[in-house]
Design a protein around this motif. Sequence first.
Motif, PDB file in Angstrom:
ATOM      1  N   ARG A 157       5.802  63.776   9.392  1.00 16.42           N
ATOM      2  CA  ARG A 157       7.081  63.337  10.280  1.00 16.42           C
ATOM      3  C   ARG A 157       7.049  61.656   9.579  1.00 16.42           C
ATOM      4  O   ARG A 157       8.389  61.517   9.855  1.00 16.42           O
ATOM      5  N   SER A 158       6.142  61.211  10.032  1.00 15.66           N
ATOM      6  CA  SER A 158       6.126  59.670  10.143  1.00 15.66           C
ATOM      7  C   SER A 158       6.846  59.402   8.465  1.00 15.66           C
ATOM      8  O   SER A 158       7.561  58.392   8.414  1.00 15.66           O
ATOM      9  N   ALA A 159       6.190  59.886   7.570  1.00 16.92           N
ATOM     10  CA  ALA A 159       6.467  59.662   5.957  1.00 16.92           C
ATOM     11  C   ALA A 159       7.885  59.861   5.800  1.00 16.92           C
ATOM     12  O   ALA A 159       8.461  59.163   5.124  1.00 16.92           O
ATOM     13  N   TYR A 160       8.577  61.080   6.353  1.00 16.77           N
ATOM     14  CA  TYR A 160       9.964  61.692   6.510  1.00 16.77           C
ATOM     15  C   TYR A 160      11.018  60.709   6.987  1.00 16.77           C
ATOM     16  O   TYR A 160      12.057  60.870   7.060  1.00 16.77           O
ATOM     17  N   GLU A 161      10.336  59.723   7.738  1.00 16.02           N
ATOM     18  CA  GLU A 161      11.343  58.834   8.607  1.00 16.02           C
ATOM     19  C   GLU A 161      11.837  57.691   7.752  1.00 16.02           C
ATOM     20  O   GLU A 161      12.655  56.903   8.021  1.00 16.02           O
ATOM     21  N   GLN A 162      10.979  57.285   6.500  1.00 16.09           N
ATOM     22  CA  GLN A 162      11.418  56.279   5.622  1.00 16.09           C
ATOM     23  C   GLN A 162      12.565  56.683   4.632  1.00 16.09           C
ATOM     24  O   GLN A 162      13.048  57.963   4.625  1.00 16.09           O
ATOM     25  N   PRO A 163      13.312  55.732   4.156  1.00 15.68           N
ATOM     26  CA  PRO A 163      14.387  56.034   3.146  1.00 15.68           C
ATOM     27  C   PRO A 163      13.810  56.600   1.920  1.00 15.68           C
ATOM     28  O   PRO A 163      12.923  56.327   1.557  1.00 15.68           O
TER      29      PRO A 163
END
Length: 227
Positions: free
Chosen positions: A172-178
Amino acid sequence: MVQVPEYAIIVAGGSGTRMQHSLPKQFIEVAGKPILMHTIEQFYRYNPAVRLIVVLPQEQITTWRELCRKYTFKLFHMTVAGGATRFGSVKNGLGAVMGDGLVAVHDGVRPFVEVETIRAAYEAAAKFGSAVVAVSPKDSIRELTGEGSRAVPRANYKLVQTPQCFKASILRSAYEQPEQEHFTDDASVVESTGEKIKLVEGSYRNIKITTPEDLVLAEAFAAQDKM
């Protein structure tokens, strides 16, 4: 012992272009039913309680529901509309993951993933935070250079497959980045946040059905499984 929830995001965003087929590749029939149904069944065989999230292009969802009726396919799964890219599709699928747990992301057109491989990926992700299925290349490898190409040691390389499994919080944290150009899979997205990637041994049967040649191999594998 409390059972950690296990999710599987099955990404099926393909078209029939490279397959030279009018149907999207995940809907092409192999051994009597669409490829995507075989893929879902493998995760169900691993764990009937796995929470299945199937990500499809918005315009294919109605077709998929019709196919489920036609083939009397009743394994419970949630259907989510995909994004413009694989990154966007996985991100949309993640929106259906509630709270903590383990999340496997798998290609919808890899129907021959073995139950043992799925289990190994979840177990490694529970222990290390991530688990990416990969196999050693069979062929010799050459690296392209400015002057031409050069041989590189095959033992230094792995061919990446799916499932790619992670603790939900990490993914989830990784997919918060552009989104970035070098994101080719979930491992590259997660790795860019500084997380380490644990490799799990895959199988040469775990093919991604993409071209007409793959369909021939798929039918052969399916026939072998019936024996």
